[in-house]
Design a protein around this motif. Structure first.
Motif, mmCIF file in Angstrom:
data_model
loop_
_atom_site.group_PDB
_atom_site.id
_atom_site.type_symbol
_atom_site.label_atom_id
_atom_site.label_comp_id
_atom_site.label_asym_id
_atom_site.label_seq_id
_atom_site.Cartn_x
_atom_site.Cartn_y
_atom_site.Cartn_z
ATOM 1 N N GLN A 178 -2.603 20.064 13.946
ATOM 2 C CA GLN A 178 -1.717 19.588 14.122
ATOM 3 C C GLN A 178 -0.849 18.704 13.131
ATOM 4 O O GLN A 178 0.099 18.676 12.523
ATOM 5 N N VAL A 179 -1.714 17.501 12.964
ATOM 6 C CA VAL A 179 -1.387 16.742 12.094
ATOM 7 C C VAL A 179 -1.339 17.282 10.428
ATOM 8 O O VAL A 179 0.218 16.590 9.947
ATOM 9 N N LEU A 180 -1.917 17.780 10.301
ATOM 10 C CA LEU A 180 -2.103 18.416 8.766
ATOM 11 C C LEU A 180 -0.518 19.033 7.976
ATOM 12 O O LEU A 180 0.284 19.064 7.610
ATOM 13 N N ILE A 181 -0.436 19.866 9.525
ATOM 14 C CA ILE A 181 0.962 21.221 9.336
ATOM 15 C C ILE A 181 2.456 19.849 9.857
ATOM 16 O O ILE A 181 3.073 20.568 9.233
ATOM 17 N N LEU A 182 1.832 19.287 10.296
ATOM 18 C CA LEU A 182 2.933 18.842 10.813
ATOM 19 C C LEU A 182 3.828 17.428 9.277
ATOM 20 O O LEU A 182 4.594 17.823 8.500
ATOM 21 N N ARG A 183 2.383 17.090 8.672
ATOM 22 C CA ARG A 183 2.390 16.524 7.247
ATOM 23 C C ARG A 183 3.447 17.452 6.286
ATOM 24 O O ARG A 183 4.213 17.082 5.584
ATOM 25 N N ILE A 184 2.569 18.677 5.782
ATOM 26 C CA ILE A 184 3.057 20.030 4.829
ATOM 27 C C ILE A 184 4.734 20.049 5.837
ATOM 28 O O ILE A 184 5.373 20.330 4.453
ATOM 29 N N ALA A 185 5.275 19.810 7.074
ATOM 30 C CA ALA A 185 6.600 20.612 7.033
ATOM 31 C C ALA A 185 7.235 19.730 6.729
ATOM 32 O O ALA A 185 8.604 19.364 6.126
ATOM 33 N N GLY A 186 6.793 18.700 6.985
ATOM 34 C CA GLY A 186 7.705 16.777 6.024
ATOM 35 C C GLY A 186 8.171 16.999 4.996
ATOM 36 O O GLY A 186 9.550 16.890 4.708
ATOM 37 N N LEU A 187 6.672 17.063 4.213
ATOM 38 C CA LEU A 187 7.106 17.231 3.185
ATOM 39 C C LEU A 187 7.947 18.700 2.670
ATOM 40 O O LEU A 187 8.842 18.426 2.164
ATOM 41 N N MET A 188 7.958 19.585 2.930
ATOM 42 C CA MET A 188 8.624 21.118 2.751
ATOM 43 C C MET A 188 9.795 20.905 3.249
ATOM 44 O O MET A 188 10.632 21.645 2.155
ATOM 45 N N ALA A 189 9.914 20.787 4.134
ATOM 46 C CA ALA A 189 11.680 19.823 4.759
ATOM 47 C C ALA A 189 11.901 19.050 3.279
ATOM 48 O O ALA A 189 13.376 19.444 3.977
ATOM 49 N N VAL A 190 11.978 18.595 3.362
ATOM 50 C CA VAL A 190 12.039 17.550 2.427
ATOM 51 C C VAL A 190 12.716 17.890 0.768
ATOM 52 O O VAL A 190 13.672 18.104 0.034
ATOM 53 N N SER A 191 11.541 18.940 0.231
ATOM 54 C CA SER A 191 11.878 20.317 -1.298
ATOM 55 C C SER A 191 12.884 20.918 -0.516
ATOM 56 O O SER A 191 13.812 20.095 -1.612
ATOM 57 N N GLY A 192 13.040 21.739 0.395
ATOM 58 C CA GLY A 192 14.410 22.546 0.626
ATOM 59 C C GLY A 192 15.492 21.837 0.693
ATOM 60 O O GLY A 192 16.198 22.571 -0.048
ATOM 61 N N PHE A 193 15.775 21.088 1.316
ATOM 62 C CA PHE A 193 16.938 19.926 1.052
ATOM 63 C C PHE A 193 17.107 19.776 -0.223
ATOM 64 O O PHE A 193 18.409 18.943 -0.398
ATOM 65 N N THR A 194 16.177 19.755 -1.551
ATOM 66 C CA THR A 194 17.159 18.524 -2.694
ATOM 67 C C THR A 194 17.601 19.938 -3.614
ATOM 68 O O THR A 194 18.101 19.495 -3.973
ATOM 69 N N VAL A 195 18.205 20.593 -2.672
ATOM 70 C CA VAL A 195 18.657 22.032 -3.047
ATOM 71 C C VAL A 195 20.288 21.301 -3.064
ATOM 72 O O VAL A 195 21.473 21.904 -3.948
ATOM 73 N N LEU A 196 20.659 20.804 -2.009
ATOM 74 C CA LEU A 196 21.576 20.441 -2.102
ATOM 75 C C LEU A 196 22.106 18.933 -2.457
ATOM 76 O O LEU A 196 23.696 19.108 -3.243
ATOM 77 N N LEU A 197 21.387 18.483 -3.600
ATOM 78 C CA LEU A 197 21.510 17.292 -4.923
ATOM 79 C C LEU A 197 21.770 18.392 -5.943
ATOM 80 O O LEU A 197 21.861 17.808 -7.404
ATOM 81 N N VAL A 198 20.962 19.454 -6.515
ATOM 82 C CA VAL A 198 21.478 20.647 -7.690
ATOM 83 C C VAL A 198 22.542 21.475 -8.077
ATOM 84 O O VAL A 198 22.918 22.606 -8.567
ATOM 85 N N SER A 199 22.862 22.153 -6.747
ATOM 86 C CA SER A 199 23.524 23.515 -5.720
ATOM 87 C C SER A 199 24.578 23.400 -5.378
ATOM 88 O O SER A 199 24.467 22.587 -3.631
ATOM 89 N N ARG A 200 25.607 23.511 -5.802
ATOM 90 C CA ARG A 200 26.779 24.274 -4.890
ATOM 91 C C ARG A 200 27.248 25.348 -4.482
ATOM 92 O O ARG A 200 28.489 25.983 -4.071
ATOM 93 N N GLU A 201 26.127 26.323 -4.734
ATOM 94 C CA GLU A 201 26.950 28.024 -4.704
ATOM 95 C C GLU A 201 26.077 28.429 -3.674
ATOM 96 O O GLU A 201 24.593 28.006 -3.701
ATOM 97 N N PHE A 202 26.040 29.583 -2.683
ATOM 98 C CA PHE A 202 25.959 29.755 -2.028
ATOM 99 C C PHE A 202 24.329 30.216 -1.825
ATOM 100 O O PHE A 202 23.990 29.794 -1.089
#
Length: 383
Positions: free
Chosen positions: A70-94
């Motif tokens: 559970q905790v390993l998956i939680l950590r992966i989820a936290g890192l991947m969520a941050v990675s996914g939201f970086t798109v907000l910094l680099v793109s304004r396209e749909f």
């Protein structure tokens, strides 16, 4: 000491998780509108986090219980969520935003059921103690909403991506500080097959009641601000009405240990559903009266705060040991996912035809149905 550190990390996680909600829910649509997206694209992009809650928590909960990591998956989820939201910094396209936010919310939605299961294991299923811990999520929501509002007013809505990244970075850090719970698999209920638990009438009734409670709240979360604004309330007054609701939620969370000692879980569950019916009727028919709306908002403490804490205790009671993450994931899927999404979609479809008064009346009826299901099928032998 290790348990205390883990509880502090969970409190920080709750703060960041619901602080994200406090930023994303009120301001994400405003950000997209400022980028001149058409309404259909805004509708899709604003629904991603909610839609992912229908299936993603169940998938991740099953994987966590199956693997025991559970905790390993939680950590992966936290890192991947941050990675996914970086798109907000680099793109304004749909399309880049669609892919990035979908990916981020897919992993973000995995985190909550894992932390909820860990919390209830650490607290031995004590719903009152859980509420005292979960209060940090409500505080995070209020703080983030208020601070983000002032920053957006001062710096413009373009600051939103940076606020989201800051909050998600904090969530990722706290996900690494949460420790595994050794006692998680030692509870006797884990020996019962998962399918057998789901076949219990009380378990199915619990999920049905949670679905109906979330369905009843769909119009509130989607159209409450629009409804009261149409009746002449200012934006500042609307903000205060929302804040009063969350403050009532915080107060009830704080009082939950006393409430659970004095009243049964069944009584608290039924009271929350009955109060939800009364609350939405007050909103429907008393929207022009300040005292009525204030009373209705104070009810949020029980229709959300108490209901959520009691539901957590019931989930922990039925889904023990190796089934905890799956149980918490199903709770989120049926309530916030299916219930919340269905309530919002139905409200949007009915609003032009029925109007706000009758949509909120229908919401009250959904809460009544949830109360009847709970009264008939949950803990009747103890009543």
């Amino acid at each position: 000491m290790p348990q205390r550190k883990s509880l502090l990390a969970i409190a920080g996680f709750y703060f960041c998780y619901f602080a994200f909600n406090g930023i994303f829910s009120p301001y994400w649509g405003l950000y997209l509108a400022a980028l001149a997206f058409p309404s259909w694209q805004i509708g899709i992009l604003t629904s991603l986090t909610q839609v992912n809650r229908i299936y993603a928590p169940t998938l991740w909960g099953w994987l966590a219980d199956r693997s025991g990591r559970q905790v390993l998956i939680l950590r992966i989820a936290g890192l991947m969520a941050v990675s996914g939201f970086t798109v907000l910094l680099v793109s304004r396209e749909f399309w880049p935003l669609l892919l990035g936010v979908w990916l981020a919310s897919f992993f973000w939605s995995a985190a909550l059921p894992l932390v909820e299961a860990t919390s209830m294991s650490l607290l031995k299923g004590d719903g009152g103690a859980y509420a005292r811990l979960r209060i940090w999520g409500s505080i995070g929501f209020v703080v983030a909403t208020v601070v983000a509002g002032y920053l957006i007013q001062a710096l413009g809505v373009g600051v939103l991506p940076w606020l989201v990244m800051a909050i998600m970075a904090g969530l990722a850090v706290y996900s690494f500080l949460v420790r595994p719970v050794a006692a998680n698999r030692e509870e006797g209920g884990a020996a019962e097959p998962f399918g057998a638990i789901l076949r219990r009438g009380e378990v199915r009734a619990l999920f049905a009641a949670c679905f109906l409670m979330a369905l009843a709240h769909g119009p509130y979360y989607s159209f409450y601000s629009i409804y009261v604004a149409d009746h002449g309330w200012s934006k500042s007054a609307i903000g205060w009405l929302w804040t009063i609701g969350v403050m009532a939620e915080i107060a009830v969370f704080w009082l939950m240990p006393q409430l659970t000692r004095r009243f049964s879980l069944r009584a608290l569950l039924l009271f929350g559903l009955a109060l939800a019916a009364a609350r939405f009727l007050l909103i429907a028919w008393g929207v022009s009266h300040p005292a009525v709306l204030l009373l209705a908002q104070l009810g949020h403490g029980f229709t959300f705060g108490c209901h959520h804490a009691v539901t957590m205790a019931y989930i922990h009671k039925h889904f023990r040991g190796a089934h905890q993450a799956k149980g918490q994931a199903l709770n989120i899927a049926f309530s916030f996912g299916l219930g919340g999404t269905s309530g919002g979609v139905l409200a949007g479809w009915l609003w032009p035809h029925w109007g706000g008064m009758w949509v909120f009346t229908a919401a009250a009826f959904a809460a009544v149905l949830g109360g009847l299901v709970a009264w008939w099928s949950i803990d009747r032998k103890h009543s």
